[in-house]
Design a protein around this motif. Structure first.
Motif, PDB file in Angstrom:
ATOM      1  N   SER A  65       0.857  -1.182   0.000  1.00  0.00           N
ATOM      2  CA  SER A  65       0.000   0.000   0.000  1.00  0.00           C
ATOM      3  C   SER A  65       0.899   1.240   0.000  1.00  0.00           C
ATOM      4  CB  SER A  65      -0.890   0.017   1.241  1.00  0.00           C
ATOM      5  OG  SER A  65      -1.751  -1.110   1.243  1.00  0.00           O
ATOM      6  N   ILE A  66       0.427   2.302  -0.631  1.00  0.00           N
ATOM      7  CA  ILE A  66       1.235   3.519  -0.705  1.00  0.00           C
ATOM      8  C   ILE A  66       0.920   4.408   0.505  1.00  0.00           C
ATOM      9  CG2 ILE A  66      -0.423   4.779  -2.168  1.00  0.00           C
ATOM     10  CD1 ILE A  66       2.136   5.955  -3.595  1.00  0.00           C
ATOM     11  N   ASP A  67       1.972   4.949   1.142  1.00  0.00           N
ATOM     12  CA  ASP A  67       1.776   5.800   2.308  1.00  0.00           C
ATOM     13  C   ASP A  67       1.636   7.261   1.886  1.00  0.00           C
ATOM     14  OD1 ASP A  67       4.361   6.793   1.804  1.00  0.00           O
ATOM     15  OD2 ASP A  67       5.293   5.432   3.250  1.00  0.00           O
ATOM     16  N   ALA A  68       1.308   8.107   2.860  1.00  0.00           N
ATOM     17  CA  ALA A  68       1.018   9.508   2.561  1.00  0.00           C
ATOM     18  C   ALA A  68       2.206  10.229   1.926  1.00  0.00           C
ATOM     19  CB  ALA A  68       0.582  10.229   3.844  1.00  0.00           C
ATOM     20  N   LYS A  69       3.408   9.994   2.445  1.00  0.00           N
ATOM     21  CA  LYS A  69       4.595  10.674   1.925  1.00  0.00           C
ATOM     22  C   LYS A  69       4.847  10.295   0.474  1.00  0.00           C
ATOM     23  CE  LYS A  69       9.532  11.371   2.854  1.00  0.00           C
ATOM     24  NZ  LYS A  69      10.673  11.015   3.739  1.00  0.00           N
ATOM     25  N   SER A  70       4.760   9.014   0.173  1.00  0.00           N
ATOM     26  CA  SER A  70       4.998   8.552  -1.203  1.00  0.00           C
ATOM     27  C   SER A  70       3.891   9.017  -2.134  1.00  0.00           C
ATOM     28  CB  SER A  70       5.105   7.024  -1.230  1.00  0.00           C
ATOM     29  OG  SER A  70       6.187   6.582  -0.440  1.00  0.00           O
ATOM     30  N   PHE A  71       2.650   9.047  -1.630  1.00  0.00           N
ATOM     31  CA  PHE A  71       1.525   9.497  -2.456  1.00  0.00           C
ATOM     32  C   PHE A  71       1.673  10.972  -2.800  1.00  0.00           C
ATOM     33  CE2 PHE A  71      -2.947  10.524  -3.367  1.00  0.00           C
ATOM     34  CZ  PHE A  71      -3.237   9.507  -4.271  1.00  0.00           C
ATOM     35  N   GLN A  72       2.073  11.778  -1.802  1.00  0.00           N
ATOM     36  CA  GLN A  72       2.298  13.198  -2.049  1.00  0.00           C
ATOM     37  C   GLN A  72       3.419  13.412  -3.065  1.00  0.00           C
ATOM     38  OE1 GLN A  72       0.738  16.388  -0.759  1.00  0.00           O
ATOM     39  NE2 GLN A  72       1.796  16.610  -2.705  1.00  0.00           N
ATOM     40  N   LYS A  73       4.483  12.611  -2.953  1.00  0.00           N
ATOM     41  CA  LYS A  73       5.603  12.721  -3.895  1.00  0.00           C
ATOM     42  C   LYS A  73       5.156  12.362  -5.305  1.00  0.00           C
ATOM     43  CE  LYS A  73       9.990  13.466  -4.731  1.00  0.00           C
ATOM     44  NZ  LYS A  73      10.573  14.810  -4.547  1.00  0.00           N
TER      45      LYS A  73
END
Length: 319
Positions: free
Chosen positions: A172-180
């Protein structure tokens, strides 16, 4: 200033970590700034009965929205109590000076933007979330709308229609990676060549083409190794002719590893991994001997490739 919206439905869900749920992420499409909103977890009680049967809740902006009598399906959790969830719909909102001009600009830039966003999600997580490039048509699930002074919603028409083919897989993608991923897609930065080759390897693995998987892994690693070797030699004040000579003397994937590891002391994760048995030998056998490659061998190759790329090329985009 008006706000235009799109509730974008993903035919196949994206798996989000709990940290990425209920978030607002800055995006920009065709120089029109906006936000991407993800849905919220349901309100779970302690020892909740059938917790995975509860659906995700709408972003706050869309809390009271519906499609006629139909409830909007935002997704559902797939892990309790950690909260990892399969997100089916996301909300996009853009601040516009001109509904027609800015709406048209968003429509025109959306396909490129969603391609990049899904590529960066896939690179980060191995999820197969991508626009299917083999289809030369676009579906009809991206619509923009706004609310007038009376609170009535109206659509912004455009002849372009969009079809997205996604397949959730792995992390699953986390918030930091999703924002990036949102940031890089909004900037329009393409992934570097080694990461594009890694995407080909990942997609081949998902399609159970394990021979192509190790071949593409080899190409991705060879590209990354070559760039790292050149940079190292340049730091050592090696002349261009000597750099070219050393590269020509180590043309193969095994040669590149030998030059990087034994001669230049680059970190190729040699302590944790036997790169020859994991990648060099399977790749050579697949190319030269047309040998069958097992799922286990392909998976080891792709895992090593991902970790090595992160080590050698930590910056994904081509800037």
């Amino acid at each position: 200033m008006k706000t235009i919206f799109s509730i974008f439905e993903l035919p196949y869900s994206i798996s989000l970590d709990v940290s990425a749920l209920g978030g607002a992420y800055d995006i920009e499409i065709s120089k029109v700034k906006g936000k991407l909103y993800t849905p919220h977890l349901p309100a779970w009680e302690k020892n909740q009965e059938d917790p995975l049967g509860k659906l995700l809740l709408a972003p706050e902006l869309a809390d009271s929205w519906s499609r006629g009598s139909d409830q909007i399906f935002w997704g559902k959790p797939h892990r309790y109590p950690s909260g990892e969830s399969s997100v089916h719909s996301i909300l996009l909102a853009f601040e516009c000076n001109s509904l027609d001009e800015d709406g048209s600009a968003v429509h025109k830039g959306f396909i490129s933007w969603i391609n990049l966003l899904l590529d960066y999600i896939e690179i980060s997580t191995n999820q197969n979330v991508r626009v299917d490039q083999s289809l030369n048509v676009y579906g009809d699930n991206f619509h923009l709308f706004y609310f007038d002074e009376n609170g009535k919603s109206s659509g912004i028409s455009d002849e372009k229609v969009i079809e997205i083919c996604l397949d959730s897989w792995q992390k699953s993608i986390d918030a930091k990676s999703f924002q990036k991923a949102c940031e890089l897609a909004s900037l329009g930065f393409q992934p570097k060549l080694c990461y594009k080759l890694f995407l080909e390897a990942n997609r081949a693995y998902l399609q159970k083409d394990y021979r192509k998987t190790v071949i593409e892994c080899g190409a991705a690693v060879e590209t990354a190794l070559t760039d790292a070797i050149v940079k190292k030699l340049q730091l050592l004040d090696t002349s261009e002719s000597d750099i070219d000579r050393r590269l020509r003397g180590n043309k193969t994937l095994g040669g590149r590893f030998h030059l990087a590891d034994s001669q230049l002391g680059l970190d190729v994760l040699q302590i944790q991994y036997d790169y020859r048995s994991i990648l060099v030998e399977p790749r050579n056998q697949a190319i030269h001997d047309a040998e069958f490659v097992t799922r286990q061998v392909a998976r080891q190759a792709i895992e090593y490739t991902k970790k090595l790329l992160v080590t050698l090329v930590p910056d994904m985009p081509e800037t």
